[in-house]
Design a protein around this motif. Structure first.
Motif, short mmCIF file in Angstrom:
data_model
loop_
_atom_site.label_atom_id
_atom_site.label_comp_id
_atom_site.label_asym_id
_atom_site.label_seq_id
_atom_site.Cartn_x
_atom_site.Cartn_y
_atom_site.Cartn_z
N LEU A 103 -36.50 13.74 -0.02
CA LEU A 103 -36.14 13.86 1.40
C LEU A 103 -35.69 15.29 1.72
O LEU A 103 -36.05 15.87 2.74
CB LEU A 103 -35.03 12.87 1.77
CG LEU A 103 -35.38 11.38 1.61
CD1 LEU A 103 -34.16 10.52 1.94
CD2 LEU A 103 -36.56 10.99 2.51
N GLU A 104 -34.91 15.84 0.79
CA GLU A 104 -34.33 17.17 1.00
C GLU A 104 -35.39 18.26 0.99
O GLU A 104 -35.26 19.28 1.69
CB GLU A 104 -33.30 17.43 -0.11
CG GLU A 104 -32.34 18.53 0.23
CD GLU A 104 -31.09 18.47 -0.65
OE1 GLU A 104 -31.20 18.07 -1.82
OE2 GLU A 104 -30.03 18.84 -0.13
N ALA A 105 -36.45 18.05 0.23
CA ALA A 105 -37.48 19.09 0.06
C ALA A 105 -38.35 19.27 1.32
O ALA A 105 -38.97 20.32 1.49
CB ALA A 105 -38.37 18.75 -1.14
N SER A 106 -38.40 18.27 2.20
CA SER A 106 -39.30 18.37 3.37
C SER A 106 -38.58 17.93 4.64
O SER A 106 -38.94 16.91 5.25
CB SER A 106 -40.53 17.48 3.15
OG SER A 106 -41.20 17.80 1.98
N PRO A 107 -37.55 18.68 5.07
CA PRO A 107 -36.78 18.24 6.24
C PRO A 107 -37.62 18.10 7.49
O PRO A 107 -37.38 17.22 8.32
CB PRO A 107 -35.71 19.34 6.40
CG PRO A 107 -36.18 20.49 5.58
CD PRO A 107 -37.06 19.95 4.51
N GLU A 108 -38.66 18.95 7.64
CA GLU A 108 -39.47 18.89 8.87
C GLU A 108 -40.21 17.57 8.98
O GLU A 108 -40.42 17.06 10.08
CB GLU A 108 -40.40 20.12 8.97
CG GLU A 108 -41.50 20.27 7.93
CD GLU A 108 -41.04 20.48 6.47
OE1 GLU A 108 -39.87 20.82 6.23
OE2 GLU A 108 -41.88 20.27 5.58
#
Ligand SMILES: C[S@@+](CC[C@H](N)C(=O)[O-])C[C@H]1O[C@@H](n2cnc3c(N)ncnc32)[C@H](O)[C@@H]1O
Length: 234
Positions: A103-108
């Motif tokens: 989840l943290e790696a792709s906030p967009e």
């Protein structure tokens, strides 16, 4: 129809009708196949970081003739998605730390989803804390027992929720609120887990181990208190 496990059925019930779902770490692809066959999802994305699982998913998708409605994607976490492409993101059967990292790696991408359905295999507390610290609220939580193993399902949506006591994050605030039928089993298992940790720590004479043991004792005390409150409320 697919003969879905109770765990996957539990995840499926949280997918709203008409939503596009992305199943990250799909492996066999059973969940998106089931949701499309059922008509819950007009379309779905089945993604996995490994080729073998994705090939297994492809074979199941072809077997159920849903290849026109399910996109197969090979890649890491949410990187396979464009922002807004999926309404609902399911990540199940991985450690809570791995789910948080995804989840943290792709906030967009994460921020454009309306709902996460997460089923961590461990570190549920850390995952709940991450969600609440990043503008997500726990919409619902479920517990289910399958083959002797207790699984936790977290349903998160955008919103603000106060981060309560650490022990509540460990148990699951919605599970406590709804006095889930399996809550006492869940709390008992947590107590037993910490009792095992405590026994290990008490064999040591090192200062750091003794301090940790005190912390674990405190946790066991808090869990016992919640367990007693639960029993007295029945
Ligand atoms: C234990 S399986 C769970 C399968 C299915 N989600 C379920 O709950 O039954 C975990 C799957 O996640 C995949 N996986 C692990 N890390 C991943 C990542 N960072 N991105 C996408 N898939 C991942 C693995 O290849 C494996 O197929």
């Amino acid at each position: 129809m697919i003969n879905l496990s109770e765990r996957l059925k539990c995840l499926a019930q949280f997918v709203p009708n008409g939503s596009v779902v992305a199943d990250i770490g799909t492996d066999h692809g059973y969940l998106p196949t089931h949701l499309v066959l059922l008509g819950t999802c007009p379309r779905a994305i089945a993604a996995d970081i490994n080729k073998g699982p994705l090939e297994a998913a492809q074979s199941n998708i072809l077997q159920y003739n849903v290849q026109d409605k399910i996109d197969l994607r090979l890649g890491n976490g949410l990187q396979v998605l464009r922002p807004g492409e999926a309404d609902v993101i399911v990540i199940a059967g991985m450690g809570g730390g791995t789910i948080r990292d995804i989840l943290e790696a792709s906030p967009e991408v994460a921020l454009q989803a309306t709902r996460f359905i997460l089923q961590p295999m461990a570190d549920e507390k850390e995952l709940r804390a991450y969600l609440l610290q990043h503008g997500w609220t726990l919409r619902d939580e479920e517990l289910l027992l399958e083959d002797g193993r207790l699984y936790q399902v977290l349903v998160a949506e955008r919103g603000q929720e106060e981060i309560g006591e650490s022990i509540l994050l460990e148990i699951g605030p919605r599970l406590i609120e709804k006095k889930h039928l399996l809550l006492s089993v869940h709390i008992r298992r947590l107590i037993e887990k910490y009792q095992r940790v405590l026994m290990g720590l008490q064999k040591s004479t090192q200062e750091v181990a003794l301090r940790k043991a005190e912390h674990i004792k405190e946790k066991i005390g808090q869990l016992r208190k919640i367990e007693a409150e639960l029993l007295s409320s029945h």
